[in-house]
Scaffold this motif. Sequence first.
Motif, mmCIF file in Angstrom:
data_model
loop_
_atom_site.group_PDB
_atom_site.id
_atom_site.type_symbol
_atom_site.label_atom_id
_atom_site.label_comp_id
_atom_site.label_asym_id
_atom_site.label_seq_id
_atom_site.Cartn_x
_atom_site.Cartn_y
_atom_site.Cartn_z
ATOM 1 N N THR A 19 0.831 -1.212 0.000
ATOM 2 C CA THR A 19 0.000 0.000 0.000
ATOM 3 C C THR A 19 0.859 1.253 0.000
ATOM 4 O O THR A 19 0.569 2.223 -0.721
ATOM 5 C CB THR A 19 -0.925 0.007 1.231
ATOM 6 O OG1 THR A 19 -1.736 -1.179 1.221
ATOM 7 C CG2 THR A 19 -1.832 1.228 1.225
ATOM 8 N N MET A 20 1.933 1.242 0.775
ATOM 9 C CA MET A 20 2.835 2.391 0.807
ATOM 10 C C MET A 20 3.493 2.610 -0.555
ATOM 11 O O MET A 20 3.528 3.740 -1.072
ATOM 12 C CB MET A 20 3.912 2.173 1.877
ATOM 13 C CG MET A 20 4.912 3.314 1.982
ATOM 14 S SD MET A 20 6.247 2.954 3.159
ATOM 15 C CE MET A 20 7.071 1.588 2.327
ATOM 16 N N GLY A 21 4.019 1.540 -1.152
ATOM 17 C CA GLY A 21 4.674 1.662 -2.450
ATOM 18 C C GLY A 21 3.728 2.116 -3.546
ATOM 19 O O GLY A 21 4.054 3.000 -4.345
ATOM 20 N N ASN A 22 2.533 1.530 -3.585
ATOM 21 C CA ASN A 22 1.560 1.907 -4.610
ATOM 22 C C ASN A 22 1.068 3.338 -4.417
ATOM 23 O O ASN A 22 0.841 4.054 -5.399
ATOM 24 C CB ASN A 22 0.373 0.941 -4.588
ATOM 25 C CG ASN A 22 0.669 -0.361 -5.306
ATOM 26 O OD1 ASN A 22 0.723 -0.412 -6.530
ATOM 27 N ND2 ASN A 22 0.870 -1.422 -4.541
ATOM 28 N N SER A 23 0.882 3.754 -3.165
ATOM 29 C CA SER A 23 0.449 5.132 -2.906
ATOM 30 C C SER A 23 1.494 6.133 -3.378
ATOM 31 O O SER A 23 1.166 7.162 -3.984
ATOM 32 C CB SER A 23 0.173 5.323 -1.410
ATOM 33 O OG SER A 23 -0.846 4.452 -0.961
ATOM 34 N N LEU A 24 2.757 5.816 -3.125
ATOM 35 C CA LEU A 24 3.855 6.697 -3.547
ATOM 36 C C LEU A 24 3.898 6.816 -5.064
ATOM 37 O O LEU A 24 3.998 7.926 -5.625
ATOM 38 C CB LEU A 24 5.181 6.147 -3.014
ATOM 39 C CG LEU A 24 6.444 6.949 -3.320
ATOM 40 C CD1 LEU A 24 6.395 8.310 -2.657
ATOM 41 C CD2 LEU A 24 7.675 6.179 -2.867
ATOM 42 N N ILE A 53 -3.890 -0.925 -4.771
ATOM 43 C CA ILE A 53 -4.244 -0.492 -3.413
ATOM 44 C C ILE A 53 -5.582 -1.089 -2.997
ATOM 45 O O ILE A 53 -5.752 -1.587 -1.876
ATOM 46 C CB ILE A 53 -4.284 1.042 -3.340
ATOM 47 C CG1 ILE A 53 -2.874 1.619 -3.520
ATOM 48 C CG2 ILE A 53 -4.868 1.509 -2.003
ATOM 49 C CD1 ILE A 53 -2.842 3.129 -3.672
ATOM 50 N N ILE A 54 -6.571 -1.044 -3.909
ATOM 51 C CA ILE A 54 -7.884 -1.619 -3.607
ATOM 52 C C ILE A 54 -7.762 -3.106 -3.323
ATOM 53 O O ILE A 54 -8.369 -3.638 -2.383
ATOM 54 C CB ILE A 54 -8.858 -1.358 -4.771
ATOM 55 C CG1 ILE A 54 -9.107 0.137 -4.935
ATOM 56 C CG2 ILE A 54 -10.182 -2.089 -4.531
ATOM 57 C CD1 ILE A 54 -9.928 0.489 -6.155
ATOM 58 N N PRO A 281 4.891 -1.842 -7.823
ATOM 59 C CA PRO A 281 5.298 -0.436 -7.644
ATOM 60 C C PRO A 281 6.800 -0.264 -7.448
ATOM 61 O O PRO A 281 7.385 0.729 -7.899
ATOM 62 C CB PRO A 281 4.513 0.010 -6.399
ATOM 63 C CG PRO A 281 4.212 -1.241 -5.666
ATOM 64 C CD PRO A 281 3.995 -2.269 -6.736
ATOM 65 N N PHE A 282 7.433 -1.226 -6.798
ATOM 66 C CA PHE A 282 8.876 -1.114 -6.577
ATOM 67 C C PHE A 282 9.650 -1.388 -7.865
ATOM 68 O O PHE A 282 10.752 -0.856 -8.061
ATOM 69 C CB PHE A 282 9.295 -2.060 -5.454
ATOM 70 C CG PHE A 282 8.677 -1.705 -4.134
ATOM 71 C CD1 PHE A 282 9.170 -0.657 -3.375
ATOM 72 C CD2 PHE A 282 7.564 -2.397 -3.666
ATOM 73 C CE1 PHE A 282 8.583 -0.306 -2.168
ATOM 74 C CE2 PHE A 282 6.965 -2.057 -2.461
ATOM 75 C CZ PHE A 282 7.475 -1.014 -1.715
ATOM 76 N N MET A 283 9.073 -2.208 -8.762
ATOM 77 C CA MET A 283 9.677 -2.372 -10.082
ATOM 78 C C MET A 283 9.602 -1.062 -10.862
ATOM 79 O O MET A 283 10.550 -0.679 -11.552
ATOM 80 C CB MET A 283 8.960 -3.488 -10.849
ATOM 81 C CG MET A 283 9.178 -4.878 -10.290
ATOM 82 S SD MET A 283 8.353 -6.146 -11.275
ATOM 83 C CE MET A 283 9.259 -6.014 -12.812
ATOM 84 N N LEU A 284 8.462 -0.362 -10.742
ATOM 85 C CA LEU A 284 8.319 0.927 -11.427
ATOM 86 C C LEU A 284 9.282 1.966 -10.859
ATOM 87 O O LEU A 284 9.872 2.752 -11.602
ATOM 88 C CB LEU A 284 6.876 1.421 -11.302
ATOM 89 C CG LEU A 284 5.838 0.657 -12.127
ATOM 90 C CD1 LEU A 284 4.430 1.080 -11.721
ATOM 91 C CD2 LEU A 284 6.054 0.900 -13.607
ATOM 92 N N ILE A 285 9.431 1.984 -9.544
ATOM 93 C CA ILE A 285 10.361 2.923 -8.913
ATOM 94 C C ILE A 285 11.783 2.651 -9.390
ATOM 95 O O ILE A 285 12.563 3.569 -9.678
ATOM 96 C CB ILE A 285 10.266 2.827 -7.376
ATOM 97 C CG1 ILE A 285 8.912 3.361 -6.896
ATOM 98 C CG2 ILE A 285 11.403 3.610 -6.722
ATOM 99 C CD1 ILE A 285 8.666 3.147 -5.418
#
Length: 298
Positions: A19-24, A53-54, A281-285
């Motif tokens: 949730t934290m990674g996706n929110s960022l 997130i959902i 999300p961490f792959m995208l970051i």
Amino acid sequence: MVLDPVKGTVFLCLTGLGTMGNSLVFVSYIRMFQSTEKKPIHLILAHLTLTNIIMLLSKGMPKTIEAFNFGNFLNDTSCKVVVYLARVSRGLSICTSSLLTVVQAITISPRHSMWQRLNLKTPQHILSSLLCLWILNSLVSMNLPYYIKSVNSMNITQFKKVGNYCYFLPESWITRWIFLTLMVLRDAVFQGAMGGASGYMVFLLHKHHQNILYLLNSKLLYRTPPELRAAQSVLFLMVCFLFFYWADCFISLYFTFSIENYSTVLYVPEFLTLGYAVLSPFMLIHRDGHVIKCCHTH
């Protein structure tokens, strides 16, 4: 019973981290989309993280509370909402990933190719496509609210269990197969589009690689265009998605036909269901430097 706190801790960590990674990433892509450089793909990526997130909140949080054996906090309405959102978000994850692949394939395709005939390059077209995806997945899962009940409102020995708090009422054979067929068709169509677009991007990236080798041999300076770097990131995402999707399918089928009493092992598909939502999300970051810059500047 001994492993329940361990499972709860794992679910809590996965849900919180995801949730934290996706929110960022969601906030970063929304800010990039609102800037002067409006790229439709940023809108799709923001929607993908919102879907994640959902899924994490509707799937991960109930599993966390269930594993820690807290009291029943869900009534009939909240049971319907949680299970329905979990199912819809799963479908949206498949559809949005497919749309992302197709749009990226259109972006990097040559001007006179067949892909350029698809009008998916403006924010209006993307928003319309995302709205259609919401409507489609809402309709495919529309049978769930009627058949989901809270355990507090019924005799639990008569019904199929969804979790410690929600139960699935028996549904007719016709209804079950109609909605199962719709789900299979949806997954097949969108994964087929994803596979075709991914294969096309691999072909274009291979041609680009050959051009780089030629230019390097000619001692000419050449840099990879940002569109092709983005295509590589999308391909990494699709490989990640397909791994978790098919691993979940195969392991769930294997457990269905070969394991009956090992309830602890049956949590493996649940972890796989959350895997893509946590990792993507961490792959995208890692792959997209603009996300990191946006995080530092805000």
